[in-house]
Design an enzyme around this catalytic site. Structure first.
Site, PDB file in Angstrom:
ATOM      1  N   CYS A  86      95.917  23.800  56.134  1.00  0.00           N
ATOM      2  CA  CYS A  86      95.130  24.666  56.590  1.00  0.00           C
ATOM      3  C   CYS A  86      93.724  24.795  56.991  1.00  0.00           C
ATOM      4  O   CYS A  86      92.920  25.478  57.416  1.00  0.00           O
ATOM      5  CB  CYS A  86      95.036  25.938  55.333  1.00  0.00           C
ATOM      6  SG  CYS A  86      96.853  26.348  54.841  1.00  0.00           S
ATOM      7  N   CYS A 232      96.974  38.434  48.554  1.00  0.00           N
ATOM      8  CA  CYS A 232      97.194  37.101  49.371  1.00  0.00           C
ATOM      9  C   CYS A 232      97.449  37.231  50.786  1.00  0.00           C
ATOM     10  O   CYS A 232      97.809  38.560  51.257  1.00  0.00           O
ATOM     11  CB  CYS A 232      99.064  36.986  48.758  1.00  0.00           C
ATOM     12  SG  CYS A 232      99.295  36.890  47.166  1.00  0.00           S
ATOM     13  N   SER A 233      97.231  36.187  51.430  1.00  0.00           N
ATOM     14  CA  SER A 233      97.252  36.268  53.043  1.00  0.00           C
ATOM     15  C   SER A 233      98.480  36.162  53.375  1.00  0.00           C
ATOM     16  O   SER A 233      99.298  35.824  52.714  1.00  0.00           O
ATOM     17  CB  SER A 233      96.447  34.977  53.441  1.00  0.00           C
ATOM     18  OG  SER A 233      97.001  33.739  53.069  1.00  0.00           O
ATOM     19  N   ILE A 235     101.689  35.420  56.774  1.00  0.00           N
ATOM     20  CA  ILE A 235     101.730  34.365  57.499  1.00  0.00           C
ATOM     21  C   ILE A 235     101.132  35.302  58.867  1.00  0.00           C
ATOM     22  O   ILE A 235     101.111  36.329  58.942  1.00  0.00           O
ATOM     23  CB  ILE A 235     103.050  33.895  57.909  1.00  0.00           C
ATOM     24  CG1 ILE A 235     103.930  35.126  58.186  1.00  0.00           C
ATOM     25  CG2 ILE A 235     103.285  33.357  56.706  1.00  0.00           C
ATOM     26  CD1 ILE A 235     105.382  34.694  58.176  1.00  0.00           C
ATOM     27  N   HIS A 358      95.993  34.576  58.635  1.00  0.00           N
ATOM     28  CA  HIS A 358      95.949  33.281  58.529  1.00  0.00           C
ATOM     29  C   HIS A 358      96.784  32.579  59.359  1.00  0.00           C
ATOM     30  O   HIS A 358      97.881  31.867  58.868  1.00  0.00           O
ATOM     31  CB  HIS A 358      96.168  32.986  57.039  1.00  0.00           C
ATOM     32  CG  HIS A 358      95.884  31.676  56.614  1.00  0.00           C
ATOM     33  ND1 HIS A 358      95.137  30.894  57.012  1.00  0.00           N
ATOM     34  CD2 HIS A 358      96.573  31.141  55.199  1.00  0.00           C
ATOM     35  CE1 HIS A 358      95.228  29.523  56.545  1.00  0.00           C
ATOM     36  NE2 HIS A 358      96.015  29.807  55.442  1.00  0.00           N
TER      37      HIS A 358
END
Length: 417
Positions: A86, A232-233, A235, A358
């Site tokens: 990341c 939460c991020s 996809i 992200h």
């Protein structure tokens, strides 16, 4: 050694774009950055390309950068492919920065692009399986699970059994350890998530632009306790790029110096062997201290920050590691409103990974896009007033009990303009 400046930034919207390829996203981001800098393709002396997903999802294991950039007409120049989980995009920026500092070239391009959505969602989650030592997967998760021992969810909590990124469980255990050590509560995570979702309503390139209250965050679907979905991020698909140049190249290229942003520091760090209680030895804290020393600045000088909030706990942890608040005070600081736009130290005015999105290979350069925009005073409704110095933290992977790698970048408004 010459000073280094960011003279152009570009970013696609982040989201779900099934009809766009990595090449498309690369082209959009780079074209945006070239137009922003006011230079043409021939000005670029070297390029760094960040991508993490093409190998898994498309089988493009090798030379993705050469393929994406040659498709745009870039030829002959050195091109370097970067994979650092990341932290890949910030690592690409680091390479582009070092080449200028070393005098190897005077204008560089850093670009990251990733497509994470696939018709088979399970394949999208496979991307994360290789972000830790695949020979020690069970051992790694056993140790990470142990650091959260003694902190349990409230009675009646239904633990989800849905397919999810294993990193959500990693962050959940880090959060539990923080709760055990500092008394952090789930409401502090909700304060971070709610703040970031509000910030994203001011960002037209964010993946999600919905305001979410703290109560709504807490009542949302559980992912891995204490983390709920809005913490939460997602996809994401997306691309981002930056063009850097030397002090000497500013005049040669005829760049508008008032929009050039100085790179005051850029530091890459890797994990260390430590016990969970030795939080002051966290790789981000060590790298941040090196970055402040390199820049001749302190945490108190920072006016705005973009940090790697793959979950809301990530922002709490990294705000402390960067020295933007005391260890243990990241959650309470968010609850007090200190990290909101208009607060003492706005963090993730873009909306952060939680709501801006992200796309792994583009994330760090997405942070650069935001901070350059802030330092230029061009962020519109999310503008941080009189921002002079900005810091970003982009981390990736897991080794032992912490991330494998992080990159800290400090950007400053050019006072010579």
């Amino acid at each position: 050694m010459t000073d280094v400046y960011v003279i152009g930034v570009g970013m696609t919207p982040f989201g779900r774009f099934m009809d766009k390829s990595v090449k498309d996203l690369t082209r959009e981001a780079v074209t945006d950055a070239l137009e922003d800098a006011g230079v043409d393709r021939d000005a670029i002396g070297a390029a760094w390309f960040s991508n993490t997903t093409q190998g898994v999802l498309e089988g493009q294991h090798l030379v993705p950068g050469e393929i994406a950039l040659r498709e745009m007409g870039f030829e002959a120049i050195p091109m370097t492919n970067v994979e650092n989980a990341c932290a890949s995009a910030a690592t690409a920026f680091h390479g582009a920065y070092l080449a200028i500092r070393a005098g190897m070239t005077d204008v560089t391009l850093a670009v990251g692009a990733d497509k994470m959505y696939d018709e088979d969602k399970a394949r999208s989650f496979e991307i994360f399986d290789g972000a830790l030592d695949v020979h020690k997967t069970e051992e790694t998760f056993e140790r990470l699970n142990s650091i959260g021992d003694g902190v349990t969810p409230p009675d009646g909590t239904v633990i989800p059994n849905a397919k999810r990124s294993p990193f959500m469980d990693v962050y959940a255990n880090w959060a539990k350890f923080h709760m055990k050590t500092f008394g952090t509560e789930q409401k502090h995570l909700a304060a971070v998530a709610s703040k970031n979702h509000y910030h994203s309503t001011l960002n037209d390139r964010a993946q999600y632009r919905n305001d979410v209250s703290m109560d709504e965050v807490l009542e949302s679907r559980l992912i891995s306790w204490p983390l709920t979905l809005p913490m939460c991020s997602p996809i994401s698909d997306g691309g981002a790029a930056a063009i850097l140049c030397s002090e000497e190249a500013l005049e040669r290229l005829g760049v508008d110096r008032s929009r050039a942003v100085k790179v005051s520091a850029c530091v890459l760090g890797t994990s260390v062997n430590r016990e969970p209680e030795e939080y002051q030895k966290h790789l981000t804290h060590l790298a941040a201290n090196r970055a402040y020393e390199q820049a001749g600045l302190t945490a108190d000088d920072m006016d705005v920050a973009e940090v790697h909030d793959a979950t809301a706990f990530g922002e709490i942890q990294q705000s402390e590691n960067l020295g933007l608040c005391a260890f243990g005070d990241g959650g309470p600081a968010a609850l007090r409103g200190e990290t909101r736009i208009g607060g003492r130290i706005p963090i993730n005015p873009s909306g952060g990974l939680e709501s801006k999105g992200h796309p792994i290979g583009a994330t760090g350069l997405g942070q650069t896009y935001e901070l350059v925009t802030q330092l230029r005073g061009e962020a519109g409704g999310r503008q941080v007033e009189n921002a002079r110095h900005a810091i970003s933290e982009n981390g990736g992977g897991v080794y032992g009990i912490e991330e494998s790698v992080c990159c800290i970048t400090i950007l400053s408004r050019d006072e010579a303009a």
